[in-house]
Design a protein around this motif. Structure first.
Motif, PDB file in Angstrom:
ATOM      1  N   UNK A 118       1.192  35.665  77.824  1.00  0.00           N
ATOM      2  CA  UNK A 118       1.077  35.065  79.150  1.00  0.00           C
ATOM      3  C   UNK A 118       2.056  33.899  79.187  1.00  0.00           C
ATOM      4  N   UNK A 119       2.953  33.914  80.178  1.00  0.00           N
ATOM      5  CA  UNK A 119       4.011  32.908  80.261  1.00  0.00           C
ATOM      6  C   UNK A 119       3.959  32.185  81.602  1.00  0.00           C
ATOM      7  N   UNK A 120       4.596  31.028  81.631  1.00  0.00           N
ATOM      8  CA  UNK A 120       4.728  30.246  82.868  1.00  0.00           C
ATOM      9  C   UNK A 120       6.204  30.192  83.218  1.00  0.00           C
TER      10      UNK A 120
ATOM     11  N   UNK B 129       4.731  31.790  91.864  1.00  0.00           N
ATOM     12  CA  UNK B 129       4.751  32.978  92.723  1.00  0.00           C
ATOM     13  C   UNK B 129       4.219  32.570  94.101  1.00  0.00           C
ATOM     14  N   UNK B 130       4.648  33.223  95.168  1.00  0.00           N
ATOM     15  CA  UNK B 130       4.162  32.871  96.513  1.00  0.00           C
ATOM     16  C   UNK B 130       2.641  32.905  96.669  1.00  0.00           C
ATOM     17  N   UNK B 131       1.927  33.653  95.808  1.00  0.00           N
ATOM     18  CA  UNK B 131       0.466  33.688  95.905  1.00  0.00           C
ATOM     19  C   UNK B 131      -0.155  32.393  95.386  1.00  0.00           C
ATOM     20  N   UNK B 132       0.637  31.525  94.751  1.00  0.00           N
ATOM     21  CA  UNK B 132       0.151  30.232  94.276  1.00  0.00           C
ATOM     22  C   UNK B 132      -0.084  30.159  92.776  1.00  0.00           C
ATOM     23  N   UNK B 133      -0.031  31.289  92.087  1.00  0.00           N
ATOM     24  CA  UNK B 133      -0.270  31.329  90.646  1.00  0.00           C
ATOM     25  C   UNK B 133       1.053  31.233  89.896  1.00  0.00           C
ATOM     26  N   UNK B 134       1.029  30.611  88.731  1.00  0.00           N
ATOM     27  CA  UNK B 134       2.234  30.509  87.911  1.00  0.00           C
ATOM     28  C   UNK B 134       1.989  31.106  86.527  1.00  0.00           C
TER      29      UNK B 134
ATOM     30  N   UNK C 143       7.126  41.883  84.400  1.00  0.00           N
ATOM     31  CA  UNK C 143       6.069  40.878  84.443  1.00  0.00           C
ATOM     32  C   UNK C 143       5.028  41.248  85.488  1.00  0.00           C
ATOM     33  N   UNK C 144       3.775  40.905  85.205  1.00  0.00           N
ATOM     34  CA  UNK C 144       2.692  41.128  86.159  1.00  0.00           C
ATOM     35  C   UNK C 144       2.075  39.776  86.496  1.00  0.00           C
ATOM     36  N   UNK C 145       1.994  39.470  87.789  1.00  0.00           N
ATOM     37  CA  UNK C 145       1.376  38.220  88.240  1.00  0.00           C
ATOM     38  C   UNK C 145      -0.121  38.315  87.982  1.00  0.00           C
ATOM     39  N   UNK C 146      -0.694  37.323  87.332  1.00  0.00           N
ATOM     40  CA  UNK C 146      -2.116  37.345  87.035  1.00  0.00           C
ATOM     41  C   UNK C 146      -2.962  36.867  88.207  1.00  0.00           C
ATOM     42  N   UNK C 147      -2.323  36.446  89.288  1.00  0.00           N
ATOM     43  CA  UNK C 147      -3.055  36.039  90.480  1.00  0.00           C
ATOM     44  C   UNK C 147      -3.287  37.202  91.428  1.00  0.00           C
TER      45      UNK C 147
ATOM     46  N   UNK D   7       7.022  42.483  88.741  1.00  0.00           N
ATOM     47  CA  UNK D   7       8.427  42.120  88.931  1.00  0.00           C
ATOM     48  C   UNK D   7       9.188  42.504  87.669  1.00  0.00           C
ATOM     49  N   UNK D   8      10.422  43.011  87.848  1.00  0.00           N
ATOM     50  CA  UNK D   8      11.263  43.323  86.699  1.00  0.00           C
ATOM     51  C   UNK D   8      12.506  42.437  86.746  1.00  0.00           C
ATOM     52  N   UNK D   9      12.769  41.738  85.634  1.00  0.00           N
ATOM     53  CA  UNK D   9      13.922  40.848  85.534  1.00  0.00           C
ATOM     54  C   UNK D   9      14.778  41.259  84.346  1.00  0.00           C
ATOM     55  N   UNK D  10      16.064  41.024  84.436  1.00  0.00           N
ATOM     56  CA  UNK D  10      16.935  41.215  83.282  1.00  0.00           C
ATOM     57  C   UNK D  10      16.556  40.163  82.240  1.00  0.00           C
ATOM     58  N   UNK D  11      16.699  40.492  80.973  1.00  0.00           N
ATOM     59  CA  UNK D  11      16.270  39.591  79.896  1.00  0.00           C
ATOM     60  C   UNK D  11      16.933  38.214  80.006  1.00  0.00           C
ATOM     61  N   UNK D  12      18.202  38.192  80.303  1.00  0.00           N
ATOM     62  CA  UNK D  12      18.929  36.919  80.408  1.00  0.00           C
ATOM     63  C   UNK D  12      18.373  36.058  81.542  1.00  0.00           C
ATOM     64  N   UNK D  13      18.085  36.687  82.681  1.00  0.00           N
ATOM     65  CA  UNK D  13      17.521  35.975  83.826  1.00  0.00           C
ATOM     66  C   UNK D  13      16.105  35.483  83.506  1.00  0.00           C
ATOM     67  N   UNK D  14      15.312  36.324  82.809  1.00  0.00           N
ATOM     68  CA  UNK D  14      13.960  35.936  82.413  1.00  0.00           C
ATOM     69  C   UNK D  14      13.995  34.703  81.513  1.00  0.00           C
TER      70      UNK D  14
END
Length: 60
Positions: A8-10, A15-20, A33-37, A42-49
């Motif tokens: 679990x990362x921050x 996220x627009x739902x208010x959870x980080x 990544x899956x928002x826990x809220x 969401x899928x990000x390139x490793x470098x961007x992540x």
């Protein structure tokens, strides 16, 4: 920073739902990544992540 599957990362921006809180559900060239809220995925390139990652909250 060391991170792995199901950690679990921050991120720097919430996220627009208010959870980080995000769970890493796939690793490879891209990181999924899956928002826990709200459950949004969401899928990000490793470098961007790695650039957007703030800290690791829980290790799997």
């Amino acid at each position: 920073m060391e991170y792995g599957l199901h950690d679990v990362v921050q991120m720097k921006k919430p996220h627009p739902c208010g959870t980080n809180r995000w769970e890493i559900i796939r690793m490879g060239m891209d990181i999924k990544l899956k928002c826990l809220g709200c459950g949004h995925i969401v899928m990000l390139k490793r470098r961007e992540f790695e650039r957007k990652l703030k800290k690791i909250l829980e290790n799997a």
